[in-house]
Design an enzyme around this catalytic site. Sequence first.
Site, PDB file in Angstrom:
ATOM      1  CB  CYS A 118      -0.979  -0.106   1.316  1.00 34.95           C
ATOM      2  SG  CYS A 118      -1.748   1.317   1.406  1.00 34.95           S
TER       3      CYS A 118
ATOM      4  CB  SER B 249      -0.051   3.980   4.166  1.00 40.79           C
ATOM      5  OG  SER B 249      -1.243   4.829   3.631  1.00 40.79           O
TER       6      SER B 249
ATOM      7  CG  HIS C  63       2.824   7.867   2.286  1.00 41.87           C
ATOM      8  ND1 HIS C  63       3.423   8.731   1.283  1.00 41.87           N
ATOM      9  CD2 HIS C  63       1.392   8.222   2.303  1.00 41.87           C
ATOM     10  CE1 HIS C  63       2.234   9.026   0.515  1.00 41.87           C
ATOM     11  NE2 HIS C  63       0.903   8.632   1.273  1.00 41.87           N
TER      12      HIS C  63
ATOM     13  CG  HIS D 207      -1.138  -0.918   6.529  1.00 43.56           C
ATOM     14  ND1 HIS D 207       0.013  -0.513   5.634  1.00 43.56           N
ATOM     15  CD2 HIS D 207      -2.137  -0.439   5.966  1.00 43.56           C
ATOM     16  CE1 HIS D 207      -0.615  -0.126   4.587  1.00 43.56           C
ATOM     17  NE2 HIS D 207      -1.877   0.121   4.701  1.00 43.56           N
TER      18      HIS D 207
ATOM     19  CB  CYS E 163      -5.457  -1.456   4.009  1.00 46.36           C
ATOM     20  SG  CYS E 163      -5.139   0.421   3.544  1.00 46.36           S
TER      21      CYS E 163
END
Length: 375
Positions: free
Chosen positions: A47, A49, A52, A68, A175
């Site tokens: 993902c 994220s 990031h 996650h 997610c």
Amino acid sequence: MSTTGKVIKCKAAVLWELNKPFAIEEVEVAPPKAHEVRIKIVAAGICRSDDHVVTGNLVTSLPVILGHEAAGIVESIGEGVTTLKPGDKVIPLFIPQCGKCSVCKHPEGNYCVKNDLSKLQGTLQDGTRRFTCRGKPVSHFIGTSTFSQYTVVDEMSVAKIDAASPLEKVCLIGCGFTTGYGSAVKVAKVTQGSTCVVFGLGGVGLSVIMGCKAAGAARIIGVDINKDKFEKAKEVGATECVSPQDFKEPIYKVLNEMSGGGVDFSFEVIGRLDTMMSALLCCQEAYGVSVVVGVPPNTQNLSMNPLLLLGGRTWKGAVFGGYKSKDSVPKLVADFMAKKFPLDMLITHVLPFEKINEGFDLLRSGKSIRTILTF
């Protein structure tokens, strides 16, 4: 031979430094303490994220095991765990549901106060870590750390799911799919016959489109500078797609003209401040609803004129599609098993876990929607 109560040595992808590849390392995973669960990860999605953190936009302590969005099987449980047992198929939850805080008790709240996302402490609920590598403690990521063959999570951060569910698909419910789909049906509450616009056509953006379609939107406009994503967006329900680079005037003005004065619902699924502003401005000024879905850069702020909201526009955000995690994930898996929505369309690549860096390259180059790592 049972591993219950013992330290497990296994492979994990460790991020030692920012902007560097993951290192596949042997890590030691301690047994679960009270109210914790140790999970054998079967499949994990990559993902934005996670990326990031790699780029420093989300700040947590290093070294860290990221990941996650995953699904796995309970290996062992700590003392006092009542909702799970070894052998259960589960999805780890990056937003826990403690069931006791004011947010969990509120019918509309899902951002449990026990979440690690707002502070990124890099530990489990008791403030300690379960991973060790080369003799050093390794941080957890938002209570999940699924880029590891085994991980330890708090009981409040695990949902038991249908034993027949295919883990390499339903991991997306951990997610990407849920975040997008829920932003449309639960957060924005998209209405029948409405016009929607979605900024960003990655896995989460496509899931927003699926949610808008399921809610009965008549017109769904996809916005992205990567035109390679248009075909897939239309496949999942977009009625048309536009690239801001094809126009001289700002994209919000183009969308206002296309919709005859502004759209009913807009979604920003990129995590950029300029597109968040565009998404707000393209909304009908008296009743439009704009939802921030993308994770913004860590230290940046937006300045905006409050007059933009005075006419009646709504600007809101949500994490995990507004869903209460422990309650909703099993139901969403059941809906998937009942063929109420597809997940296959979101998966473009499946790679062995050891090729995680290749998976991130695909994400960064815009060549993948979701890459699934198999363990």
